[in-house]
Scaffold this motif. Structure first.
Motif, short mmCIF file in Angstrom:
data_model
loop_
_atom_site.label_atom_id
_atom_site.label_comp_id
_atom_site.label_asym_id
_atom_site.label_seq_id
_atom_site.Cartn_x
_atom_site.Cartn_y
_atom_site.Cartn_z
N LEU A 184 5.82 -2.47 -7.41
CA LEU A 184 5.04 -3.59 -7.91
C LEU A 184 3.55 -3.31 -7.82
CD1 LEU A 184 7.04 -6.23 -5.85
CD2 LEU A 184 7.45 -5.59 -8.23
N THR A 185 2.78 -3.96 -8.67
CA THR A 185 1.33 -3.85 -8.57
C THR A 185 0.75 -5.11 -7.98
OG1 THR A 185 0.98 -4.68 -10.82
CG2 THR A 185 1.18 -2.29 -10.56
N CYS A 186 -0.25 -4.92 -7.14
CA CYS A 186 -0.98 -6.07 -6.60
C CYS A 186 -2.31 -5.58 -6.03
CB CYS A 186 -0.18 -6.81 -5.54
SG CYS A 186 0.02 -5.96 -3.98
N ASN A 187 -3.27 -6.48 -6.03
CA ASN A 187 -4.55 -6.22 -5.41
C ASN A 187 -4.69 -7.26 -4.31
OD1 ASN A 187 -7.27 -6.23 -4.65
ND2 ASN A 187 -7.90 -5.46 -6.65
N LEU A 188 -4.59 -6.82 -3.07
CA LEU A 188 -4.59 -7.76 -1.95
C LEU A 188 -5.93 -8.45 -1.75
CD1 LEU A 188 -2.47 -5.70 0.59
CD2 LEU A 188 -1.79 -7.76 -0.65
N ASP A 189 -6.99 -7.91 -2.34
CA ASP A 189 -8.29 -8.59 -2.24
C ASP A 189 -8.42 -9.73 -3.23
OD1 ASP A 189 -9.80 -7.43 -0.13
OD2 ASP A 189 -10.09 -5.63 -1.33
N GLY A 196 0.83 -1.19 0.00
CA GLY A 196 0.00 0.00 0.00
C GLY A 196 0.86 1.24 0.00
N CYS A 197 1.92 1.22 -0.78
CA CYS A 197 2.97 2.24 -0.73
C CYS A 197 2.55 3.61 -1.24
CB CYS A 197 4.20 1.78 -1.48
SG CYS A 197 3.94 1.68 -3.27
N ASN A 198 1.49 3.68 -2.05
CA ASN A 198 0.97 4.95 -2.55
C ASN A 198 2.06 5.89 -3.07
OD1 ASN A 198 -0.41 7.33 -3.08
ND2 ASN A 198 -1.89 6.92 -1.49
N GLY A 199 2.86 5.40 -3.96
CA GLY A 199 3.90 6.24 -4.54
C GLY A 199 5.23 6.12 -3.87
N SER A 200 5.32 5.28 -2.88
CA SER A 200 6.58 4.82 -2.29
C SER A 200 7.37 5.83 -1.47
CB SER A 200 7.47 4.21 -3.37
OG SER A 200 7.89 5.19 -4.30
N HIS A 249 -8.70 -1.46 4.75
CA HIS A 249 -9.28 -1.16 3.44
C HIS A 249 -9.59 -2.42 2.62
CE1 HIS A 249 -8.54 3.16 3.77
NE2 HIS A 249 -7.41 2.82 4.37
N LEU A 250 -9.24 -3.58 3.13
CA LEU A 250 -9.42 -4.82 2.38
C LEU A 250 -10.77 -5.46 2.66
CD1 LEU A 250 -5.90 -6.41 2.96
CD2 LEU A 250 -6.67 -5.01 1.03
N VAL A 251 -11.46 -5.82 1.59
CA VAL A 251 -12.70 -6.56 1.75
C VAL A 251 -12.37 -7.94 2.33
CG1 VAL A 251 -14.65 -7.60 0.53
CG2 VAL A 251 -13.81 -5.34 -0.16
N ARG A 252 -11.32 -8.57 1.81
CA ARG A 252 -10.90 -9.90 2.28
C ARG A 252 -9.71 -9.78 3.23
NH1 ARG A 252 -12.70 -14.56 0.13
NH2 ARG A 252 -12.08 -15.14 2.24
N TYR A 253 -9.87 -8.98 4.26
CA TYR A 253 -8.81 -8.81 5.27
C TYR A 253 -8.45 -10.13 5.94
CZ TYR A 253 -12.75 -9.00 8.47
OH TYR A 253 -13.86 -9.40 9.14
N ASP A 254 -9.40 -11.08 5.93
CA ASP A 254 -9.16 -12.37 6.55
C ASP A 254 -8.07 -13.18 5.84
OD1 ASP A 254 -11.11 -12.40 4.45
OD2 ASP A 254 -11.66 -14.44 5.00
N LEU A 255 -7.76 -12.83 4.58
CA LEU A 255 -6.72 -13.54 3.83
C LEU A 255 -5.36 -12.83 3.86
CD1 LEU A 255 -8.79 -14.48 0.66
CD2 LEU A 255 -8.32 -15.88 2.68
N PHE A 256 -5.31 -11.65 4.43
CA PHE A 256 -4.11 -10.83 4.38
C PHE A 256 -2.87 -11.55 4.92
CE2 PHE A 256 -1.20 -7.95 6.61
CZ PHE A 256 -0.77 -7.19 5.53
N PHE A 257 -2.94 -12.07 6.13
CA PHE A 257 -1.75 -12.68 6.73
C PHE A 257 -1.31 -13.95 6.02
CE2 PHE A 257 -3.07 -10.00 10.33
CZ PHE A 257 -1.86 -9.36 10.58
N SER A 258 -2.26 -14.73 5.48
CA SER A 258 -1.86 -15.93 4.76
C SER A 258 -1.11 -15.57 3.48
CB SER A 258 -3.07 -16.82 4.45
OG SER A 258 -3.99 -16.15 3.65
N LYS A 259 -1.43 -14.43 2.88
CA LYS A 259 -0.70 -13.97 1.69
C LYS A 259 0.69 -13.47 2.08
CE LYS A 259 -4.81 -12.82 -0.93
NZ LYS A 259 -5.48 -11.87 -1.80
N VAL A 260 0.78 -12.77 3.19
CA VAL A 260 2.07 -12.24 3.65
C VAL A 260 3.02 -13.36 4.03
CG1 VAL A 260 3.19 -10.87 5.46
CG2 VAL A 260 1.13 -10.00 4.36
N VAL A 261 2.52 -14.39 4.67
CA VAL A 261 3.37 -15.52 5.08
C VAL A 261 4.08 -16.13 3.88
CG1 VAL A 261 3.27 -17.90 5.95
CG2 VAL A 261 2.18 -16.08 7.23
#
Length: 186
Positions: free
Chosen positions: A85-90, A42-46, A110-122
């Protein structure tokens, strides 16, 4: 590298392109001397990425394609953005891997699927890698139109630990914010 771990970092806030700021002291203690590969989700321009690069870190940024295009419509062809990089965490996965530190500053709410966030980060952090998440304190902020969920400390901890991370710290740096630090333990 010119900067040493004992040297004071000369800035405490980092400005994002949309005018938001983040307090660099939220994660300064996690910066180690030597090589670190760091991802700012979510770097918004880094803004954070650029500051970390100045300190000599291998810093990467990732955000929604529409946000990245606002930074530079031709970013794919501009070497200045080679680590943006581009990505859509949802809907998708996080690109890259082997990150020693993943920052998600004001992202998870801001994520609709916040429940999946940590599994993606791992899937993208290195062994012993650390994830730092800052979000709104549920008790202080009840409604915000761009937020899908506000977290209690217990919820944030449960989400992280259900994905195999270990909670190393939960803090409240201000009345309205909640910060969690989580580590991958292999």
């Amino acid at each position: 590298r010119e900067w040493s771990h004992n040297q004071e970092i000369q800035f405490s806030t980092v400005l994002y392109r949309d005018g938001r700021t983040t307090d660099f002291t939220l994660f300064k203690h996690l910066l180690k001397p030597g090589y670190m590969k760091i991802l700012d989700l979510g770097c918004n321009g880094s803004g954070v990425k650029k500051k970390l690069e100045k300190l000599g870190y291998d810093a990467w940024g990732a955000d929604l394609p529409a946000v990245i295009r606002r930074v530079d419509p031709n970013f794919l062809f501009n070497s200045q953005y080679s680590k943006l990089l581009t990505c859509n965490l949802d809907t998708g996965d996080i690109p890259g891997g082997g990150y020693n530190l993943v920052l998600a500053l004001g992202v998870i709410e801001h994520l609709v699927r916040y429940d999946l966030f940590f599994s993606k980060v791992v899937n993208v952090i290195a062994p012993e890698g650390i994830v730092l998440v800052s979000t709104c304190n549920y008790e202080a902020v009840k409604e915000e139109r761009h937020h899908y969920h506000h977290f209690t400390p217990e919820e944030l901890k449960k989400l992280a630990e259900s994905s195999g991370l270990v909670t190393t710290r939960i803090s409240f740096p201000s009345k309205t914010s909640l910060v969690g630090e989580f580590q991958r333990r292999d």
